[in-house]
Write a protein that holds these residues in place. Sequence first.
Motif, short mmCIF file in Angstrom:
data_model
loop_
_atom_site.label_atom_id
_atom_site.label_comp_id
_atom_site.label_asym_id
_atom_site.label_seq_id
_atom_site.Cartn_x
_atom_site.Cartn_y
_atom_site.Cartn_z
N ALA A 194 0.76 -1.18 -0.13
CA ALA A 194 -0.01 -0.02 0.22
C ALA A 194 0.89 1.49 0.04
O ALA A 194 0.82 2.61 -0.88
CB ALA A 194 -0.77 0.02 1.10
N SER A 195 2.09 0.70 1.03
CA SER A 195 3.07 2.42 0.89
C SER A 195 4.30 1.89 -0.22
O SER A 195 4.34 0.39 -0.78
CB SER A 195 3.36 2.60 2.02
OG SER A 195 4.25 1.73 3.47
N GLU A 196 4.74 2.42 -0.33
CA GLU A 196 6.08 2.60 -1.55
C GLU A 196 6.79 1.19 -1.23
O GLU A 196 7.33 1.39 -0.19
CB GLU A 196 6.90 3.58 -1.94
CG GLU A 196 6.34 4.93 -2.41
CD GLU A 196 4.96 5.74 -1.77
OE1 GLU A 196 5.23 6.61 -1.85
OE2 GLU A 196 5.37 5.55 -0.65
N SER A 197 7.35 0.81 -1.72
CA SER A 197 8.85 -0.23 -2.09
C SER A 197 10.10 0.63 -2.04
O SER A 197 9.65 0.73 -2.92
CB SER A 197 8.64 -1.31 -2.70
OG SER A 197 7.26 -2.24 -1.78
N ALA A 198 10.97 0.43 -1.36
CA ALA A 198 12.16 1.52 -1.69
C ALA A 198 13.54 0.34 -1.69
O ALA A 198 13.52 -0.39 -0.56
CB ALA A 198 12.30 3.09 -1.04
N CYS A 199 14.63 0.25 -2.27
CA CYS A 199 15.25 -0.23 -2.66
C CYS A 199 16.30 0.83 -2.61
O CYS A 199 16.44 1.53 -4.16
CB CYS A 199 15.30 -1.32 -3.62
SG CYS A 199 17.43 -2.11 -4.42
N ASP A 232 9.05 7.99 4.89
CA ASP A 232 10.39 7.21 5.42
C ASP A 232 10.96 6.37 4.47
O ASP A 232 12.00 5.80 4.94
CB ASP A 232 10.34 7.64 6.34
CG ASP A 232 9.69 6.14 7.33
OD1 ASP A 232 9.23 5.91 6.52
OD2 ASP A 232 9.73 6.09 8.58
N HIS A 233 10.35 6.07 3.58
CA HIS A 233 10.38 4.57 3.08
C HIS A 233 11.54 3.96 2.45
O HIS A 233 12.90 3.27 2.78
CB HIS A 233 9.32 4.27 1.25
CG HIS A 233 8.17 4.41 2.09
ND1 HIS A 233 7.81 3.25 3.45
CD2 HIS A 233 7.37 5.43 1.78
CE1 HIS A 233 6.24 3.92 3.32
NE2 HIS A 233 6.51 4.88 2.79
N ALA A 234 12.88 5.91 1.62
CA ALA A 234 13.65 5.21 1.05
C ALA A 234 14.95 5.71 2.32
O ALA A 234 15.88 4.50 2.20
CB ALA A 234 13.99 6.13 -0.16
N TYR A 235 14.87 5.88 3.34
CA TYR A 235 15.12 6.26 4.56
C TYR A 235 15.32 5.14 5.18
O TYR A 235 16.88 4.73 5.50
CB TYR A 235 14.85 7.50 4.94
CG TYR A 235 15.12 7.35 6.77
CD1 TYR A 235 17.05 8.05 7.25
CD2 TYR A 235 14.66 6.59 7.57
CE1 TYR A 235 17.17 7.89 8.55
CE2 TYR A 235 14.74 6.62 8.99
CZ TYR A 235 16.33 7.02 8.87
OH TYR A 235 16.63 7.15 10.71
N ASP A 236 15.06 4.63 5.69
CA ASP A 236 14.32 3.59 6.27
C ASP A 236 15.42 2.32 4.91
O ASP A 236 16.16 1.30 6.01
CB ASP A 236 13.40 2.08 6.12
CG ASP A 236 12.79 3.04 7.31
OD1 ASP A 236 13.48 3.69 7.96
OD2 ASP A 236 11.06 3.02 7.09
N ALA A 237 15.19 1.70 4.21
CA ALA A 237 16.00 1.68 2.92
C ALA A 237 17.22 1.60 2.88
O ALA A 237 18.51 1.15 3.39
CB ALA A 237 16.28 0.98 1.36
N LEU A 238 17.78 3.13 3.04
CA LEU A 238 19.26 3.36 3.66
C LEU A 238 20.00 3.32 4.71
O LEU A 238 21.52 2.79 5.05
CB LEU A 238 19.32 4.87 2.99
CG LEU A 238 20.73 5.35 3.73
CD1 LEU A 238 21.47 5.44 2.53
CD2 LEU A 238 21.04 7.43 3.97
N ARG A 239 18.93 3.05 5.90
CA ARG A 239 19.26 2.70 7.45
C ARG A 239 20.03 1.52 6.98
O ARG A 239 20.65 1.25 7.98
CB ARG A 239 18.07 2.65 8.18
CG ARG A 239 18.31 3.13 9.29
CD ARG A 239 17.66 3.62 10.48
NE ARG A 239 16.38 3.32 10.28
CZ ARG A 239 15.24 2.37 10.54
NH1 ARG A 239 16.23 1.36 11.72
NH2 ARG A 239 14.18 2.14 10.51
N TYR A 240 18.78 0.06 6.51
CA TYR A 240 18.98 -1.22 6.72
C TYR A 240 20.49 -1.50 5.51
O TYR A 240 21.57 -1.99 6.79
CB TYR A 240 18.37 -2.01 5.83
CG TYR A 240 16.93 -1.52 6.22
CD1 TYR A 240 16.50 -1.29 7.24
CD2 TYR A 240 15.72 -1.58 5.63
CE1 TYR A 240 15.40 -0.97 8.22
CE2 TYR A 240 14.92 -1.45 6.57
CZ TYR A 240 14.16 -1.22 6.94
OH TYR A 240 12.50 -1.34 7.76
#
Length: 609
Positions: free
Chosen positions: A430-435, A568-576
């Motif tokens: 429902a929200s964006e997938s970010a990689c 914050d989806h791209a931010y979370d991907a960067l954090r991971y």
Amino acid sequence: MKLPKTKPRTQGVAPFAYDADPESKLFVRNDKVYKVLKEVVEGIVDGKYKSIREGRLFIESKGYKVSVQTLSNHVKQEREDRGESPRYRYSKKEKAKMAARRSVKDKQRRIEVLDKKLKSAKATLNQQTKVQSKLDEALDASTTEGKILTEDELDLLAPSTKEIVDEKIIFKPNDGPQTDFLAAPETDVLYGGAAGGGKSYAMLVDPLRFAHRAAHRALILRRSMPELRELIDKSRELYPKAFPGCKFREVEKIWTFPSGAKLEFGFLERDADVYRYQGQAYSWIGFDEITHLSTEFSWNYLASRLRTTDPEITPYMRCTANPGGAGATWVKKRYVNPSEPNESFTGHDGLTRRFIPARLEDNPYLSTDGRYEQMLKALPAVQRKQLLEGNWDVTEGAAFTEFDVMEHVITPFEIPVGWERVKGIDYGYASESACVWGTVDPSDGTLIIYRELYRKGLTGVDLAQMITNMELTDPYSVPGVLDTAAWNRTGTTGPTVGETLQRAGHKLRRADKNRIQGKIQIHEYLRVQPSGRPKIQIFNSCPNLIRELQSLPLDKSNPEDVNTNAPDHAYDALRYLIMSRPKVNDIFSQFRNLRMEQAYTPVDSEFGY
């Protein structure tokens, strides 16, 4: 038609169809040109060609140039040779009739010109009378047209009258952005930027453009009712002078103009408040300080209320804003990012839009003495950039104030094959997938983010295929980390998103989701090193990650973390990715790891051991 083969050379220029003979004092006939000339002259006399001009065009199509007079002379000679009488010979009586007809036509043309001038003069006189009637009426005289004059109408006045009128003008737009805003033809316009540019006053004036039409319905909004007080007070000063006889109903907060047009003040404190306007129709909708809206839901819903039954009225949406605020991200994405300032563009919804930047120096009433500018300069750095410079790239309460586009965003370059690569994935449907994909510069250990994927509505299979397609240019399948939620079996025994990605060939492991430590690590990477280079740099082809690092706000209840309600989806991907501890591996270590992977067969295909 016959022409002699030679002619005496009595002049410097050879006649048509002849060439000058350099060895003798003669002009020699050019048989090739003569053949074309003969065909045309005889064709004109025989009626094959309707006119001499048509025959001349045929000769020119063959590549030869001949004058109308020369061709006419040849035709005349051919007719005489055939014994025909010359054409177009009229008697004196017929010539007199033709001259009389020409005289009548000339007089008719002059009458038409004078008639046009008379109509233009009458129109100008009517406009001057209309303008003068506005000036002659008492200030409190009720009128449907109002006391609004355009620049063109002012130019019609005599210089002495114009000087008197200039002294009585209660509002005239400042040259520049304020005038551009009031004259903008686009449907949806944002007038935003630095404080003190005259935005709120323009918001009050713009809906008056159709106040002389009975079907006009305007709506001016703010976030809360107390914020409307200043606008209402200003309207009490302006509207009765612009439209004498207009009435304000205090309870409903509605102005009614002599024409029957209405202007309403309202507020949207919550998204649900927008349903108060359900079923209503407005021909003009404006929102002052639209960045106070945390989402664009209300503004999009109000767009469905924009309509009119009067063909003379053009519906408009207008908004003003300073950079910053809860809705700065969506406002910037909707108006600022799609096009250069002051350039019209069409949005995804088909509405024409335009962003008109406001500057303090555009308002001479505030910028002349410099006092207001000094007040703005005394503000903290973030607010100073927003309110004085009109900078949309800084956010109040931003989690990463050290992020600087000039330092951390770079132009893409070709990544060497031997550089270690890694990716981080945050999954959502429902929200964006970010990689995000990163590589480590072996010279100093700088993490380079060189690619991003940011899209909603992706299943595990879709995401796996998109990542595979995007990695075709990489030398190998890039290993990475995936959000632990993608491995959860939420009441089902079917394959998880993590299993789907692994079965598609992607080497993934569970991400470290420690939010506080992950944020601290991003701060560490954003810090500029003694070498003058930050520990992380991002290709400018990753707009979503750049946008989130610029605008992601702090959590007000927990300032050690970011606001999870913001994108914050791209931010979370960067954090991971950063928490996976990317490091530099030399070519020998990469080769050794590759041999170990080829020789090792995991027992558990899901976790790889």
